[in-house]
Scaffold this motif. Structure first.
Motif, short mmCIF file in Angstrom:
data_model
loop_
_atom_site.label_atom_id
_atom_site.label_comp_id
_atom_site.label_asym_id
_atom_site.label_seq_id
_atom_site.Cartn_x
_atom_site.Cartn_y
_atom_site.Cartn_z
N LYS A 202 0.79 -1.23 0.00
CA LYS A 202 0.00 0.00 0.00
C LYS A 202 0.83 1.28 0.00
CE LYS A 202 -4.07 -2.03 2.23
NZ LYS A 202 -4.96 -2.01 3.40
N ILE A 203 2.03 1.24 0.59
CA ILE A 203 2.74 2.50 0.79
C ILE A 203 4.08 2.62 0.07
CG2 ILE A 203 1.70 2.73 3.09
CD1 ILE A 203 4.68 2.07 4.06
N ARG A 204 4.60 1.52 -0.47
CA ARG A 204 5.98 1.55 -0.96
C ARG A 204 6.26 2.70 -1.93
NH1 ARG A 204 10.19 2.74 -1.49
NH2 ARG A 204 12.09 1.58 -1.92
N TYR A 205 5.36 2.94 -2.83
CA TYR A 205 5.64 3.93 -3.87
C TYR A 205 5.22 5.35 -3.49
CZ TYR A 205 6.74 -0.19 -6.53
OH TYR A 205 7.33 -1.37 -6.95
N SER A 206 4.89 5.56 -2.20
CA SER A 206 4.60 6.91 -1.72
C SER A 206 5.80 7.51 -0.99
CB SER A 206 3.40 6.87 -0.76
OG SER A 206 2.24 6.44 -1.42
N PHE A 207 6.89 6.74 -0.88
CA PHE A 207 8.04 7.18 -0.09
C PHE A 207 9.35 6.99 -0.85
CE2 PHE A 207 4.71 6.17 2.89
CZ PHE A 207 4.80 7.18 3.84
N HIS A 208 10.31 7.86 -0.52
CA HIS A 208 11.64 7.74 -1.12
C HIS A 208 12.45 6.64 -0.43
CE1 HIS A 208 10.55 12.00 -2.03
NE2 HIS A 208 11.02 11.65 -3.21
N VAL A 209 12.14 6.37 0.83
CA VAL A 209 12.87 5.37 1.61
C VAL A 209 11.88 4.57 2.45
CG1 VAL A 209 14.63 4.98 3.39
CG2 VAL A 209 14.90 6.88 1.78
N VAL A 210 12.13 3.27 2.57
CA VAL A 210 11.36 2.43 3.48
C VAL A 210 12.33 1.70 4.41
CG1 VAL A 210 9.84 0.43 3.72
CG2 VAL A 210 9.43 2.10 1.90
N SER A 211 12.10 1.84 5.70
CA SER A 211 12.94 1.16 6.69
C SER A 211 12.07 0.27 7.55
CB SER A 211 13.68 2.17 7.56
OG SER A 211 12.77 2.97 8.30
N ALA A 212 12.73 -0.64 8.27
CA ALA A 212 11.99 -1.57 9.13
C ALA A 212 12.71 -1.77 10.45
CB ALA A 212 11.82 -2.91 8.43
N LYS A 213 11.89 -1.93 11.49
CA LYS A 213 12.38 -2.37 12.80
C LYS A 213 11.60 -3.63 13.14
CE LYS A 213 12.34 -1.24 17.70
NZ LYS A 213 11.88 -0.26 18.74
N PRO A 214 12.13 -4.80 12.78
CA PRO A 214 11.44 -6.05 13.06
C PRO A 214 11.51 -6.40 14.55
CG PRO A 214 13.59 -6.48 12.08
CD PRO A 214 13.39 -4.99 12.06
N LEU A 215 10.47 -7.05 15.05
CA LEU A 215 10.38 -7.36 16.47
C LEU A 215 10.54 -8.85 16.78
CD1 LEU A 215 7.40 -5.02 17.44
CD2 LEU A 215 9.85 -4.53 17.53
N THR A 216 10.60 -9.67 15.74
CA THR A 216 10.78 -11.11 15.93
C THR A 216 11.84 -11.61 14.96
OG1 THR A 216 9.08 -11.69 14.31
CG2 THR A 216 8.36 -11.42 16.60
N VAL A 217 12.33 -12.81 15.20
CA VAL A 217 13.35 -13.39 14.32
C VAL A 217 12.78 -13.59 12.91
CG1 VAL A 217 14.87 -15.35 13.93
CG2 VAL A 217 14.50 -14.52 16.25
N ASP A 218 11.55 -14.09 12.82
CA ASP A 218 10.94 -14.33 11.51
C ASP A 218 10.81 -13.03 10.71
OD1 ASP A 218 10.74 -17.03 11.94
OD2 ASP A 218 8.65 -16.98 12.57
N SER A 219 10.36 -11.96 11.38
CA SER A 219 10.22 -10.69 10.67
C SER A 219 11.59 -10.09 10.35
CB SER A 219 9.38 -9.70 11.49
OG SER A 219 9.94 -9.47 12.77
N LEU A 220 12.60 -10.38 11.17
CA LEU A 220 13.96 -9.93 10.86
C LEU A 220 14.45 -10.58 9.57
CD1 LEU A 220 16.66 -8.51 11.62
CD2 LEU A 220 17.23 -10.56 12.96
N ARG A 221 14.21 -11.87 9.45
CA ARG A 221 14.63 -12.58 8.23
C ARG A 221 13.86 -12.07 7.02
NH1 ARG A 221 18.80 -13.68 11.00
NH2 ARG A 221 19.00 -15.72 11.99
N PHE A 222 12.55 -11.86 7.19
CA PHE A 222 11.74 -11.37 6.06
C PHE A 222 12.22 -10.00 5.59
CE2 PHE A 222 8.27 -8.57 4.72
CZ PHE A 222 7.89 -9.21 3.55
N THR A 223 12.41 -9.08 6.53
CA THR A 223 12.84 -7.73 6.14
C THR A 223 14.24 -7.75 5.54
OG1 THR A 223 13.61 -7.32 8.42
CG2 THR A 223 11.40 -6.57 7.85
N GLY A 224 15.02 -8.76 5.91
CA GLY A 224 16.36 -8.87 5.34
C GLY A 224 16.35 -9.27 3.88
N ARG A 225 15.34 -10.02 3.46
CA ARG A 225 15.33 -10.51 2.08
C ARG A 225 14.35 -9.78 1.16
NH1 ARG A 225 13.01 -14.91 4.99
NH2 ARG A 225 10.76 -15.13 4.62
N ASP A 226 13.45 -8.95 1.70
CA ASP A 226 12.48 -8.24 0.85
C ASP A 226 13.12 -6.98 0.28
OD1 ASP A 226 10.23 -6.43 0.06
OD2 ASP A 226 9.05 -8.15 0.75
#
Length: 241
Positions: free
Chosen positions: A88-112
């Motif tokens: 929904k938001i990716r193309y509305s911003f110049h930068v997208v960052s993440a602060k994952p709170l679990t190991v699974d979300s850390l791995r996901f944000t690392g590869r997306d």
């Protein structure tokens, strides 16, 4: 528009008045590029957050601010939430960052590839920033970000800093780009470019590399996404000539 460093890669949006004051002060103390960050959490109403996006964009348009860019900062644990939010938001911003709170979300944000930066802040996940995470981040050209104010506001910053030194050392050896930002949300906690660089040198990063973390590296992320958002770009590796 010519992008120049130093860059403060994260000034959190609070409200129009406070954010404008913080931006102007950041320019006065030596920054040439500013990134305004809006936080998105799982429990937040996405529609309300979109209204904040319009407020932040109004600052840039109304005051004709050059070299000021918008960033979405995603904080969550659910992979499905991350996916939905990114759609929904990716193309509305110049930068997208993440602060994952679990190991699974850390791995996901690392590869997306839609996520540009992972913010290091969660002490509970520090031991998972190992070689496997670095490989994921390297394959997707992702940067690791340290935020000055978030680091020192941690209730257990001593343990966090001990782990962070090891993580930064591994990131440098793994050729993972590092960015340091103020993570400021008001005029009172903005930091100078020299203060940001000094933080990294205290954490064991060489001064020449620390200079890159507030200049070349954050600017390269912005430039890459300006290109991605342009009409010439179709998909990774495909552009209209």
């Amino acid at each position: 528009m010519k992008l120049q460093g130093p860059a403060d890669f994260c000034i959190y949006f609070k409200n129009v008045e406070e954010t404008l004051k913080t931006i102007n002060h950041a320019f006065k103390i030596g920054f040439n590029t500013i990134v305004i960050s809006l936080t998105f959490k799982e429990e937040d109403d996405l529609k309300n957050l979109i209204s904040k996006v319009h407020e932040a964009k109004s600052i840039i348009k109304k005051y004709n601010l050059e070299n000021v860019f918008l960033r979405a900062h995603l904080i969550g644990s659910s992979i499905s939430w991350f996916k939905n939010c990114l759609r929904k938001i990716r193309y509305s911003f110049h930068v997208v960052s993440a602060k994952p709170l679990t190991v699974d979300s850390l791995r996901f944000t690392g590869r997306d590839r839609r996520i540009d930066v992972i913010v290091y802040e969660n002490k509970n996940l520090s031991r998972f920033f190992g070689k496997s995470q670095m490989r994921l981040m390297k394959n997707t050209e992702k940067a690791l970000e340290i935020q000055f104010n978030s680091l020192w506001s941690s209730s257990n910053y001593k343990g966090l800093i001990f782990n962070l030194r090891k993580t930064l050392s591994l990131a440098v050896r793994s050729n993972i780009p590092i960015i340091v930002s103020s993570g400021a949300s008001s005029l009172s906690n903005i930091k100078t470019p020299y203060q940001l660089m000094s933080l990294l040198t205290v954490l064991g990063v060489s001064y020449p590399y620390a200079k890159l973390t507030v200049s070349t590296i954050p600017l390269s992320v912005i430039k890459r996404n300006i290109h991605r958002l342009s009409k010439k770009h179709v998909e990774t590796g495909v552009d209209i000539v």
